[in-house]
Write an enzyme that holds these catalytic residues in place. Structure first.
Site, short mmCIF file in Angstrom:
data_model
loop_
_atom_site.label_atom_id
_atom_site.label_comp_id
_atom_site.label_asym_id
_atom_site.label_seq_id
_atom_site.Cartn_x
_atom_site.Cartn_y
_atom_site.Cartn_z
CB THR A 16 -10.55 -4.24 -8.42
OG1 THR A 16 -10.11 -2.75 -8.09
CG2 THR A 16 -12.10 -4.42 -7.94
CB CYS A 56 -3.38 8.79 -4.45
SG CYS A 56 -5.00 8.29 -4.35
CB ILE A 98 -3.69 2.99 -15.89
CG1 ILE A 98 -5.00 1.86 -15.24
CG2 ILE A 98 -3.01 3.07 -17.13
CD1 ILE A 98 -6.11 2.56 -16.20
CG ASN A 127 -10.09 3.50 -3.99
OD1 ASN A 127 -9.81 4.19 -3.91
ND2 ASN A 127 -9.33 3.12 -4.75
CB ALA A 128 -12.64 8.40 -2.21
CB THR A 176 -8.12 4.63 -9.86
OG1 THR A 176 -8.13 5.32 -9.01
CG2 THR A 176 -8.13 2.68 -9.12
CE LYS A 204 -0.91 2.62 -9.77
NZ LYS A 204 -1.26 1.35 -8.47
CE LYS A 243 -3.92 1.81 1.34
NZ LYS A 243 -4.12 2.91 0.29
C1 LIG Z 1 -9.43 -0.07 -2.41
C2 LIG Z 1 -8.12 0.16 -3.41
C3 LIG Z 1 -6.53 1.33 -3.07
C4 LIG Z 1 -5.81 1.77 -3.55
N1 LIG Z 1 -4.61 1.73 -3.00
C5 LIG Z 1 -3.92 2.58 -4.04
C6 LIG Z 1 -2.65 3.42 -3.08
O1 LIG Z 1 -2.56 2.71 -2.29
N2 LIG Z 1 -1.87 3.44 -4.56
C7 LIG Z 1 -1.59 3.11 -5.38
O2 LIG Z 1 -0.72 3.10 -6.32
N3 LIG Z 1 -2.63 2.74 -6.20
C8 LIG Z 1 -3.60 2.81 -5.29
N4 LIG Z 1 -4.73 1.56 -5.97
C9 LIG Z 1 -4.97 1.26 -7.25
C10 LIG Z 1 -4.78 0.17 -7.71
O3 LIG Z 1 -2.97 -0.16 -7.73
C11 LIG Z 1 -4.18 -0.19 -9.59
O4 LIG Z 1 -3.18 0.65 -10.25
C12 LIG Z 1 -5.72 0.20 -9.83
O5 LIG Z 1 -6.72 -0.18 -9.31
C13 LIG Z 1 -6.16 -0.29 -11.35
O6 LIG Z 1 -5.94 -1.87 -10.78
P1 LIG Z 1 -7.54 -3.00 -11.05
O7 LIG Z 1 -8.35 -2.36 -12.10
O8 LIG Z 1 -6.62 -4.05 -10.99
O9 LIG Z 1 -7.11 -2.53 -9.45
C14 LIG Z 1 -5.72 1.16 -5.03
C15 LIG Z 1 -6.92 0.59 -5.50
C16 LIG Z 1 -8.01 0.45 -4.96
C17 LIG Z 1 -9.16 -0.54 -5.40
#
Ligand SMILES: Cc1cc2nc3c(=O)[nH]c(=O)nc-3n(C[C@H](O)[C@H](O)[C@H](O)COP(=O)(O)O)c2cc1C
Length: 310
Positions: free
Chosen positions: A271, A135, A196, A74-75, A198, A170, A50
């Site tokens: 996710t 972020c 990517i 998510n936020a 989000t 990132k 994280k």
């Molecule tokens: C609940 C949640 C928390 C996230 N926290 C972070 C984070 O702390 N740092 C970060 O670089 N990306 C964070 N992300 C983004 C993910 O690392 C990822 O880039 C993004 O969700 C796309 O991948 P996915 O569709 O497989 O989830 C978070 C995503 C989710 C859903």
């Protein structure tokens, strides 16, 4: 020796060798042992933490997660206990995982991020640093959300001078002139790009007339964003000679293979981990079976082998 044992799933980025191309996306698995009963992180190519910040953050108020068709918003707001807590209390556990540890960091400006990188540079347990400049859920000034190429350039350059570790940047589709940002990150010394993060979205409760998230908007992730993520990885690999860690809606080995065929060195599940914590391990096994069936012996045989001619 079985045919399967001849397949080499390893992938190298800079000086770091990853035993296979699958990792987890930052923020989707926490930083400690809460998932231990469900998934063996040691079977993955890497574990990405994280995002941590210099000082502790409480994150955004609840509600901060909302399920949407084929994905979620998510936020969270980068809730974490800060860098020193990470080093003192999280690293001892994380270092026992038999894979490469990628530590994700965010900070308020280039010099804070450079200071964090310097501190992590002395931690032998850390194989790589991922700079989270993207972020979408931050409203305060304590975290730099880079929107423009020059901002990304400044941060990457300064951080690069403070660490010899593998440096990953990132990126997010929310950044202006994405390809320019990617190019300047590479010129400034990043060893790999991760993409990517989000994509900003929102949802509204029509009864209360309130947003579903306290932050009003949140980052959309999950299968809904996969085609977008894949397109970004493909286009970056067309333009730049840089290893990419691809993510966005990866839930199965097939999804992961799409990113690898588009050119990604590694792929992360995010996710999908909330639905199936074994998703990354299933991806490793599925990729190995696919390679065996197709007669590929190493990742180089298939990485970036997209056939675009008709
Ligand atoms: C609940 C949640 C928390 C996230 N926290 C972070 C984070 O702390 N740092 C970060 O670089 N990306 C964070 N992300 C983004 C993910 O690392 C990822 O880039 C993004 O969700 C796309 O991948 P996915 O569709 O497989 O989830 C978070 C995503 C989710 C859903």
């Amino acid at each position: 020796m079985s045919q399967k044992s001849k397949i080499d799933l390893s992938t190298k980025i800079g000086d770091v060798t990853f035993k296979n191309p699958i990792t987890v996306a930052s923020g989707t698995f926490g930083n400690t042992d809460e998932y231990e009963p469900y998934v063996d992180f040691g079977e993955l190519g890497a574990f990405v933490t994280k995002t941590i910040t210099l000082n502790p953050r409480v994150g955004n108020p609840m509600p901060r997660i909302f399920e949407t068709p084929s994905g979620m918003l998510n936020a969270i707001g980068l809730e974490n206990k800060g860098l020193e807590d990470y080093i003192e209390n999280k690293l001892p556990y994380l270092s026992k995982i038999k894979t490469n540890l990628i530590t994700s960091i965010a900070g308020k400006d280039a010099s804070e991020l450079a200071g964090m990188a310097k501190r992590l540079d002395s931690c032998n347990e850390v194989s790589a640093i991922e700079l989270n400049l993207s972020c979408p859920n931050i409203r305060d000034k304590n975290v730099k959300v880079a929107k423009h190429a020059e901002e990304v350039e400044r941060v990457v350059k300064e951080v690069r001078q403070c660490t010899n570790k593998l440096l990953i940047t990132k990126l997010s589709p929310e950044m202006d002139f994405f390809m320019e940002v990617a190019e300047l990150s590479v010129k400034s010394g990043t060893d790999a790009l991760s993409m990517i993060n989000t994509i900003k979205g929102m949802a509204i409760n029509v009864n209360t007339l309130k947003p579903m998230l306290s932050n009003v908007t949140g980052g959309l992730s999950g299968p809904a964003v996969r085609p977008i993520a894949l397109r970004y990885v493909y286009e970056v690999k067309q333009h730049l000679d840089i290893p990419v860690i691809g993510m966005g809606g990866v839930a199965s080995w097939r999804d992961a293979m799409e990113f690898i065929i588009a050119g990604a060195h590694m792929v992360a599940t995010g996710t999908s981990n909330f639905v199936n914590p074994r998703a990354p391990q299933d991806c490793v096994e599925g990729i190995e079976n696919y390679m065996q069936e197709k007669g590929y012996s190493s990742m180089k045989d298939i990485r970036g082998k997209l056939q675009t001619s008709v």
